[in-house]
Design a protein around this motif. Structure first.
Motif, short mmCIF file in Angstrom:
data_model
loop_
_atom_site.label_atom_id
_atom_site.label_comp_id
_atom_site.label_asym_id
_atom_site.label_seq_id
_atom_site.Cartn_x
_atom_site.Cartn_y
_atom_site.Cartn_z
N ASP A 212 88.26 0.68 24.88
CA ASP A 212 86.89 0.30 24.53
C ASP A 212 86.90 -0.78 23.47
O ASP A 212 87.95 -1.15 22.95
N LYS A 214 85.15 -1.54 19.99
CA LYS A 214 84.31 -0.90 18.98
C LYS A 214 83.48 -1.90 18.17
O LYS A 214 82.36 -1.59 17.76
N GLY A 226 79.49 2.49 18.20
CA GLY A 226 79.97 3.58 19.04
C GLY A 226 80.80 3.09 20.21
O GLY A 226 81.49 3.85 20.87
N PHE A 269 89.76 14.22 24.49
CA PHE A 269 89.73 12.75 24.39
C PHE A 269 90.63 12.40 23.22
O PHE A 269 90.33 12.71 22.08
N ASN A 286 88.71 13.79 20.14
CA ASN A 286 87.31 14.10 20.34
C ASN A 286 87.25 15.17 21.40
O ASN A 286 88.12 15.26 22.27
N ARG A 288 84.99 15.73 23.79
CA ARG A 288 83.99 15.34 24.79
C ARG A 288 84.47 14.04 25.43
O ARG A 288 85.46 13.45 24.97
N GLY A 290 84.36 10.08 26.06
CA GLY A 290 83.94 8.93 25.27
C GLY A 290 82.72 8.29 25.90
O GLY A 290 82.48 8.41 27.10
N ASP A 291 81.95 7.62 25.08
CA ASP A 291 80.81 6.87 25.55
C ASP A 291 80.97 5.47 24.97
O ASP A 291 80.93 5.35 23.74
N PRO A 292 81.27 4.45 25.73
CA PRO A 292 81.05 4.28 27.16
C PRO A 292 82.26 4.52 28.09
O PRO A 292 82.17 4.19 29.26
N GLU A 293 83.36 5.12 27.59
CA GLU A 293 84.52 5.30 28.47
C GLU A 293 84.18 6.14 29.70
O GLU A 293 84.70 5.94 30.79
N1 GLY Z 1 83.66 5.19 22.54
C1 GLY Z 1 84.23 6.04 21.60
C2 GLY Z 1 83.61 7.35 21.46
O1 GLY Z 1 82.90 7.82 22.33
O2 GLY Z 1 83.83 7.99 20.45
#
Ligand code: GLY
Ligand code: AMP
Length: 429
Positions: A212, A214, A226, A269, A286, A288, A290-293
């Protein structure tokens, strides 16, 4: 099956989009959802943080599986409440979600089980923390122990910067209680990648990796966000690297969590830093997607998403095999002007149909809501324009073609998402 997804971001739109495709999915709900999610799921007006109301709703509606998107409700114990009510849930319980909820907890798990990571110290006292920084010298990294919406990490080049960061976290309480304790750690160099594995308590199955972006600005400049875009595959994570990360990082974590009495299930994650000589270290976990992964993972997933998440929730991952498209998926995030600082809300977004009509493109909504027939921006990160292509260059070109088809003057995006992979592709690597 009747499925409830919890959350309202681009990650949850992508999850709903993938779950909807499953022949096993009879009914799909999302709480609270957004203007894009309502096209694939029925939105339920309950906040993702209201764990009691979500549990009561899931019971009343005989939900078979709850998929929890964001970390907040996981750390707050939503999965514990659902399971106590007899409802299967994808995601860790509160005890295991501390892997993300407390950086100090995570570092101790890594240290206890011999998993490669940056050296570190945990501190609740400002003077002791400053003494540690002076002893170690810069560059050095200072992090709040608790969740701080992705902002509680300060990369410090010098001792003076680190002392200032400690003042901001521990004395000024700029991140509230998240800064009651801090982790101070080694500054690692190399290339970052996002590694994901599905976990059912015992078994871990790797998903494809992503990278990603950042920083908010082109060329990876400006403040961190994010995530302004992502792509998969990540060239730096080849098959040998997947095997190494599973063996050195993921499996010892999963087995260690079980041995510690806090078995982990859901998606793990792993934020990796891969050194210039190819050694992966865990930057963070993490609990959960990732967003936007998640958007690029779901775009590449060929297997039945519902079967997979359900197997992880029920301890049945053993023997599960995954199928992926070989294509590259790339997501460009459109954010409201001003993000990650103060940004405008309530502006109208047009051209979504034209953008979605571009070959290989799906526009996932992150911060949107429907007002009658119009879609308005409500969040900082607003859309995830996701494209699939035979090459990185093709996916990138399609994504930007769709971005250009949007009519949203109050939005912006980076123009260089995927640059590392495009450069590698052009160099013929
Ligand atoms: N893109 C990184 C996150 O969701 O933490
Ligand atoms: P985190 O929220 O822990 O993922 O940190 C956010 C970002 O800060 C990471 O994606 C890295 O780019 C950077 N970062 C975190 N820890 C370190 C470290 N120990 N060394 C270098 N960069 C780091």
């Amino acid at each position: 099956m009747k499925v409830l997804v919890v959350g309202s971001g681009g990650r949850e739109h992508a999850l709903c989009w993938a779950l909807r495709k499953s022949p096993k999915c009879d009914a799909l709900y999302c709480a609270p959802g957004n203007a894009g999610i309502r096209d694939v799921a029925e939105c339920v007006p309950i906040s993702a943080e209201d764990t009691d109301a979500l549990t009561a709703w899931a019971v009343a509606n005989a939900i078979d599986l709850v998929v929890v998107g964001p970390e907040g409700p996981l750390v707050a114990g939503l999965v514990d409440k659902l399971e106590a009510a007899g409802i299967a849930a994808f995601g860790p319980n509160a005890a295991a979600a501390r892997l993300e909820g407390s950086k100090g907890f995570m570092k101790d798990v890594l240290a206890r089980h011999g998993i490669p990571t940056a050296w570190y110290g945990r501190f609740t006292d400002l003077a002791t923390a400053k003494a540690f920084v002076r002893d170690k010298g810069g560059p050095i990294v200072v992090k709040t122990d608790g969740l701080a919406a992705g902002k509680g990490v300060i990369l410090c080049q010098t001792v003076a910067e680190a002392e200032a960061a400690l003042d901001v976290m521990m004395a000024d309480k700029a991140f509230g209680d998240a800064g009651n304790e801090v982790v101070i750690e080694e500054f690692l160099h190399g290339e970052e990648a996002s590694f994901f594995a599905l976990v059912d308590g015992d078994t871990a199955v790797p998903l494809v990796a992503a990278q990603d972006h950042k920083a908010v600005g082109d060329g990876d400049t400006g403040p961190n966000t994010g995530g302004m875009g992502a792509y998969s595959p990540a060239p730096v994570v080849d098959d040998a690297m997947v095997a190494r990360v599973m063996k050195d990082c993921i499996l010892p974590t999963v087995h260690g969590m079980k041995a510690d009495g806090t078995p982990y299930k859901g998606v793990l994650f792993c934020g990796l830093m891969i050194s210039p000589d190819g050694v992966p270290k865990v930057l963070e976990y993490n609990v959960r997607f990732g967003d936007p992964e998640c958007q690029v993972l779901m775009a590449r997933l060929e297997s039945d998403a519902l079967e997979l998440l359900d197997a992880a929730a029920r301890g049945r991952l053993s023997g599960v095999e995954l199928a992926w498209r070989d294509d590259t998926a790339l997501v460009v995030v459109m954010a409201a002007r001003g993000y990650p600082g103060a940004y405008m809300k309530g502006t109208e977004i047009r051209g979504l149909e034209a953008a979605n009509a571009v070959d290989g493109v799906t526009v996932f909504h992150a911060g949107t809501k429907a007002e009658g027939d119009t879609v308005v921006a409500t969040g900082g990160r607003v859309l995830g324009v996701t494209a699939i292509g035979a090459t990185v260059s093709e996916a990138q070109a399609r994504a930007y073609q769709a971005v250009d088809a949007l009519d949203w003057p109050e939005g912006f995006c980076r123009r260089d998402i995927g640059w590392r992979a495009v450069a590698r592709e052009k160099a013929g690597e």
